[in-house]
Design a protein around this motif. Structure first.
Motif, PDB file in Angstrom:
ATOM      1  N   LEU A   1       0.791  -1.320  -0.093  1.00 40.37           N
ATOM      2  CA  LEU A   1      -0.006  -0.069   0.153  1.00 40.37           C
ATOM      3  C   LEU A   1       0.838   1.111   0.012  1.00 40.37           C
ATOM      4  CD1 LEU A   1      -2.873  -0.786   2.393  1.00 40.37           C
ATOM      5  CD2 LEU A   1      -3.021  -0.897   0.022  1.00 40.37           C
ATOM      6  N   SER A   2       2.199   1.005   0.478  1.00 42.02           N
ATOM      7  CA  SER A   2       2.812   2.445   0.337  1.00 42.02           C
ATOM      8  C   SER A   2       3.803   2.614  -0.716  1.00 42.02           C
ATOM      9  CB  SER A   2       3.947   2.198   1.547  1.00 42.02           C
ATOM     10  OG  SER A   2       4.966   1.010   1.434  1.00 42.02           O
ATOM     11  N   PHE A   3       3.493   1.480  -1.953  1.00 48.71           N
ATOM     12  CA  PHE A   3       3.915   1.575  -3.238  1.00 48.71           C
ATOM     13  C   PHE A   3       4.337   2.941  -3.676  1.00 48.71           C
ATOM     14  CE2 PHE A   3       3.717   1.542  -7.851  1.00 48.71           C
ATOM     15  CZ  PHE A   3       5.044   0.894  -8.087  1.00 48.71           C
ATOM     16  N   PHE A   4       2.950   3.669  -3.749  1.00 50.55           N
ATOM     17  CA  PHE A   4       2.844   5.003  -4.409  1.00 50.55           C
ATOM     18  C   PHE A   4       3.337   6.158  -3.945  1.00 50.55           C
ATOM     19  CE2 PHE A   4      -1.082   2.612  -5.923  1.00 50.55           C
ATOM     20  CZ  PHE A   4      -0.987   2.515  -7.222  1.00 50.55           C
ATOM     21  N   SER A   5       3.174   6.022  -2.627  1.00 44.67           N
ATOM     22  CA  SER A   5       4.360   7.091  -1.721  1.00 44.67           C
ATOM     23  C   SER A   5       5.504   7.016  -1.699  1.00 44.67           C
ATOM     24  CB  SER A   5       4.036   7.050  -0.281  1.00 44.67           C
ATOM     25  OG  SER A   5       3.769   5.869   0.105  1.00 44.67           O
ATOM     26  N   GLU A   6       5.872   5.790  -2.081  1.00 40.03           N
ATOM     27  CA  GLU A   6       7.625   5.523  -2.139  1.00 40.03           C
ATOM     28  C   GLU A   6       7.846   5.848  -3.478  1.00 40.03           C
ATOM     29  OE1 GLU A   6       7.921   1.448  -1.191  1.00 40.03           O
ATOM     30  OE2 GLU A   6       7.764   1.672   1.126  1.00 40.03           O
ATOM     31  N   THR A   7       7.144   5.731  -4.509  1.00 41.64           N
ATOM     32  CA  THR A   7       7.528   5.974  -5.961  1.00 41.64           C
ATOM     33  C   THR A   7       7.420   7.525  -6.059  1.00 41.64           C
ATOM     34  OG1 THR A   7       6.126   4.160  -6.704  1.00 41.64           O
ATOM     35  CG2 THR A   7       6.609   5.821  -8.157  1.00 41.64           C
ATOM     36  N   LEU A   8       6.518   8.076  -5.513  1.00 35.07           N
ATOM     37  CA  LEU A   8       6.573   9.756  -5.268  1.00 35.07           C
ATOM     38  C   LEU A   8       7.834  10.122  -4.865  1.00 35.07           C
ATOM     39  CD1 LEU A   8       5.385  12.814  -5.509  1.00 35.07           C
ATOM     40  CD2 LEU A   8       4.517  12.358  -3.494  1.00 35.07           C
ATOM     41  N   LEU A   9       8.317   9.558  -3.660  1.00 33.75           N
ATOM     42  CA  LEU A   9       9.585   9.989  -2.843  1.00 33.75           C
ATOM     43  C   LEU A   9      10.802   9.692  -3.677  1.00 33.75           C
ATOM     44  CD1 LEU A   9      10.267  11.348  -0.262  1.00 33.75           C
ATOM     45  CD2 LEU A   9      10.902   9.016   0.599  1.00 33.75           C
ATOM     46  N   ARG A  10      10.806   8.452  -4.558  1.00 38.09           N
ATOM     47  CA  ARG A  10      11.820   8.308  -5.233  1.00 38.09           C
ATOM     48  C   ARG A  10      12.066   9.317  -6.580  1.00 38.09           C
ATOM     49  NH1 ARG A  10      11.848   2.140  -7.734  1.00 38.09           N
ATOM     50  NH2 ARG A  10      12.220   1.762  -5.543  1.00 38.09           N
ATOM     51  N   ALA A  11      10.760  10.001  -6.929  1.00 42.31           N
ATOM     52  CA  ALA A  11      10.892  10.774  -7.948  1.00 42.31           C
ATOM     53  C   ALA A  11      11.526  12.124  -7.648  1.00 42.31           C
ATOM     54  CB  ALA A  11       9.398  11.074  -8.774  1.00 42.31           C
ATOM     55  N   ILE A  12      10.990  12.473  -6.278  1.00 41.82           N
ATOM     56  CA  ILE A  12      11.518  13.998  -5.883  1.00 41.82           C
ATOM     57  C   ILE A  12      12.962  14.058  -5.353  1.00 41.82           C
ATOM     58  CG2 ILE A  12      10.917  15.513  -4.134  1.00 41.82           C
ATOM     59  CD1 ILE A  12       7.932  15.022  -4.259  1.00 41.82           C
TER      60      ILE A  12
END
Length: 492
Positions: free
Chosen positions: A255-266
């Motif tokens: 469930l934290s996949f999307f938030s981790e992806t955002l962090l990886r992008a920023i």
């Protein structure tokens, strides 16, 4: 995410609750390696992005070669340490049925192999993230997921020891992933080289080792907390509770996949801004990362918490005891962590992390003696996760303090732009879920709860969760998308 959750159902059914619990106890580190890999990759990525901001290709080549050598040495050292530690774990410490001890030992060796390849893949992963090449990272992740699904499907037809077979194949996936990362980076990026023309730089190696070492210390403290709790639960309750704990961590991870992806992008932008000496942008991006990481996790986590029993009942054929409450509490802990997740990236960008990692890492490990005390007092198994949540709150406060001291963060500004903006959307989402659970009685109600909650959450984010400058950005994006849609519709 959907494939992974379905694979878990197949694996639990194929191994059985006891063997699944053993796997999560002995090789549970594998489930957390994505986090460990990401945390360590930050070291290489930080220096690559930093020197990209300075437009210095020679330093980028030095960073990569020295980082690769360092991680090979680190991987060998950790494997030796794990193998030595294994002798102690199986000498009567772990509560494993006697007829499964030999299989558990084999799984432990596979885990060591997995750890090695995960660690030496870190410089390549860091290079991809520094270049913001999320496409190849996504392709590797998709490949891993599909392979895990195939293993889960084939597991039911295995005639020998399924636990050993599963452990071997999971370790093999790590080798495949490393090959994909290394092959692409060597071919694509000029700084990814081990040429003799690029010298070993002792001062740089010392700096990289120090930064990666303290990063690794913080990651291992978090990992030690997670796996330490697994060991404590095993000692006091046995492998069935380990199965529940493993499933809860799996749910939280997906469930934290999307938030981790955002962090990886920023993250690369935060590091490049620091390299360009733009501290104001570093802090602004860290606040954006924290707020929107929280939103991206909450939009899935809140309805799941309210509908956890129904979701687990549909997802798993056999739901181990404590699974529902474990899942809900770990998701709550993850939400708390997101409150300051971007601040951690800002601190990484400054390069001054030694004291921060020591203080916050030690705070996380305090969860273990507290959990031991709670279980010794015969409190229920889920009490350790309640203490987990309070430790996370304290860690958030410490991150803000260090960001103020090391990076010049204004805590008042952070509270106004992040905490205050998250409060109302969170309350509206919880209210929507409560209304659905209390007044709607239909088959597969959790789908309605999720959709209704997401709709209310998104509307409330736009009106109450965005600052004026953020709302202006979203407005421009909407106008751009609208114009493009109208133009394409006109062409058609």
């Amino acid at each position: 995410m959907g494939i992974t959750l379905y694979s878990t159902r197949l694996v639990l059914d194929g191994l059985g609750t006891a063997d699944y619990g053993i796997f999560n106890l002995i090789a549970g580190v594998i489930a957390m390696l994505s986090f460990l890999n990401s945390a360590m990759a930050t070291s290489t990525q930080r220096y690559l992005s930093f020197h990209q901001g300075k437009r210095d290709i020679d330093m980028q080549k030095k960073v990569f070669k020295n980082s690769l050598f360092m991680h090979i040495c680190l991987g060998i050292g950790i494997v030796i340490l794990l193998e030595g530690l294994g002798l102690l774990l199986f000498d009567g410490l772990l509560n494993i049925p006697g007829n499964r001890v030999s299989s558990a030992k084999v799984i432990y060796h596979f885990m060591s192999l997995t750890v090695f390849f995960t660690i030496i893949a870190v410089p390549f992963n860091g290079s991809l993230v520094a270049h913001e090449n999320m496409v190849w990272v996504a392709l590797v992740n998709i490949t891993e997921t599909v392979l895990k699904l195939l293993i889960a499907i084939l597991l039911g037809s295995v005639s020998g020891d399924r636990l050993i077979t599963y452990g071997f194949l999971m370790a093999l996936i790590t080798v495949v992933s490393f090959g994909m990362y290394a092959t692409f980076c060597f071919k694509k990026y000029s700084e990814c080289t081990i040429s003799k023309a690029v010298p070993f730089d002792r001062p740089l190696m010392k700096e990289l080792t120090s930064f990666a070492g303290w990063n690794l210390f913080g990651s291992l403290c978090s990992l030690g907390r997670t796996q330490g709790l697994a060991v404590l639960l095993n000692i006091f309750f046995g492998t069935v509770v380990n199965a529940a704990y493993g499933i809860a961590n799996q749910v939280a991870s997906q469930l934290s996949f999307f938030s981790e992806t955002l962090l990886r992008a920023i993250n690369p932008q935060i590091m490049k801004s620091e390299g360009a000496s733009d501290r104001e942008r570093v802090l602004k991006l860290s606040m954006i990362a924290s707020k929107f990481s929280f939103f991206l996790l909450a939009i899935f986590a809140i309805p799941c918490i309210f509908e956890m029993k129904e979701i687990l009942g549909l997802w798993l054929k056999v739901v181990p005891e404590y699974t529902s409450v474990f899942c809900s509490l770990i998701l709550t802990c993850m939400l708390v962590k997101q409150l300051t997740i971007g601040v951690q990236s800002a601190l990484q960008a400054t390069g001054e992390i030694k004291v921060y990692q020591i203080v916050v890492g030690t705070t996380l490990l305090m969860n273990l003696p507290i959990a031991w005390l709670l279980l010794t007092l015969h409190l229920p198994a889920y009490s350790v996760l309640i203490s987990y949540m309070f430790i996370e709150v304290l860690s958030c406060a410490l991150r803000l303090y260090f960001a103020k001291v090391k990076g010049g963060l204004s805590i008042n500004k952070y509270v106004n732009r992040v905490f205050a903006k998250e409060a109302l959307p969170l309350l509206f989402s919880m209210a929507a879920c409560w209304v659905s659970v209390q007044f709607i009685q239909i088959p597969l109600r959790f789908l309605f709860t999720g959709a209704f909650s997401a709709f209310v959450f998104l509307i409330s984010i736009y009106f109450f969760g965005l600052c004026d400058d953020e709302r202006e950005i979203f407005g421009r994006i909407f106008i751009t998308v609208k114009k493009k849609f109208v133009n394409e519709a006109g062409i058609l």
